[in-house]
Write a protein that holds these residues in place. Structure first.
Motif, PDB file in Angstrom:
ATOM      1  N   LYS A   1      44.078  46.989  26.535  1.00 15.94           N
ATOM      2  CA  LYS A   1      44.616  46.310  25.125  1.00 15.94           C
ATOM      3  C   LYS A   1      44.187  44.753  25.158  1.00 15.94           C
ATOM      4  O   LYS A   1      44.711  44.144  24.130  1.00 15.94           O
ATOM      5  CB  LYS A   1      46.163  46.309  25.642  1.00 15.94           C
TER       6      LYS A   1
ATOM      7  N   SER B   1      49.850  39.098  34.768  1.00 18.60           N
ATOM      8  CA  SER B   1      49.257  40.467  34.557  1.00 18.60           C
ATOM      9  C   SER B   1      48.175  40.697  33.532  1.00 18.60           C
ATOM     10  O   SER B   1      48.104  39.770  32.551  1.00 18.60           O
ATOM     11  CB  SER B   1      50.386  41.570  34.534  1.00 18.60           C
ATOM     12  N   ARG B   2      47.376  41.732  33.375  1.00 20.17           N
ATOM     13  CA  ARG B   2      46.270  42.097  32.420  1.00 20.17           C
ATOM     14  C   ARG B   2      46.392  43.585  32.006  1.00 20.17           C
ATOM     15  O   ARG B   2      46.551  44.401  33.123  1.00 20.17           O
ATOM     16  CB  ARG B   2      44.993  41.464  32.609  1.00 20.17           C
ATOM     17  N   ASP B   3      46.202  43.808  30.923  1.00 15.51           N
ATOM     18  CA  ASP B   3      46.037  45.157  30.327  1.00 15.51           C
ATOM     19  C   ASP B   3      44.591  45.087  29.810  1.00 15.51           C
ATOM     20  O   ASP B   3      44.629  44.730  28.490  1.00 15.51           O
ATOM     21  CB  ASP B   3      47.231  45.795  29.512  1.00 15.51           C
TER      22      ASP B   3
END
Length: 124
Positions: free
Chosen positions: A76, A71-73
């Motif tokens: 951030k 997953s990625r944010d």
């Protein structure tokens, strides 16, 4: 230029879990496909998982499907690898990579930027 710093590796018993993080520098993080590769002693580097920049499409190596989640944010500048049901054969150095990928996302030569790696050791 993108700099990648992995964290979260360690020693865990078989069946346990770990979550790896990769913090990226730069203002164009969301344009890059991000991936995790791993390399065990005496073996070539192998693809683990990848996630595209804007759409967040993911793909996984068959050996980790159902156990690992990438997953990625983008707010951030961080990509994650949640690993559950770990097996001794998952033991390796895990590398974060970034690239502007066309076509298949599983080839390491397509990625431009690499982190220093984080060790994951799964004991039996």
């Amino acid at each position: 230029q993108v700099q990648l710093v992995e964290s979260g590796g360690g020693l865990v018993q078989a069946g346990g879990s770990l979550k790896l993080s990769c913090a990226a520098s730069g203002r164009t993080f969301n344009t890059y496909t991000m991936a995790w590769f791993c390399q065990a002693p005496g073996k070539e580097r192998e693809f683990v998982a990848a996630v595209t920049g804007s759409s967040g499409n993911t793909n996984y190596a068959d050996s980790v499907k159902g156990r690992f989640t990438i997953s990625r944010d983008n707010a951030k500048n961080t990509v994650y690898l949640q690993m559950i049901s770990l097996k001794p054969e998952d033991t390796a150095v895990y590398y974060c990579a970034a690239g502007l990928i066309v076509g298949s996302r599983s080839y390491d030569y397509k990625y431009t930027y690499w982190g220093q790696g984080t060790q994951v050791t799964v004991s039996s």
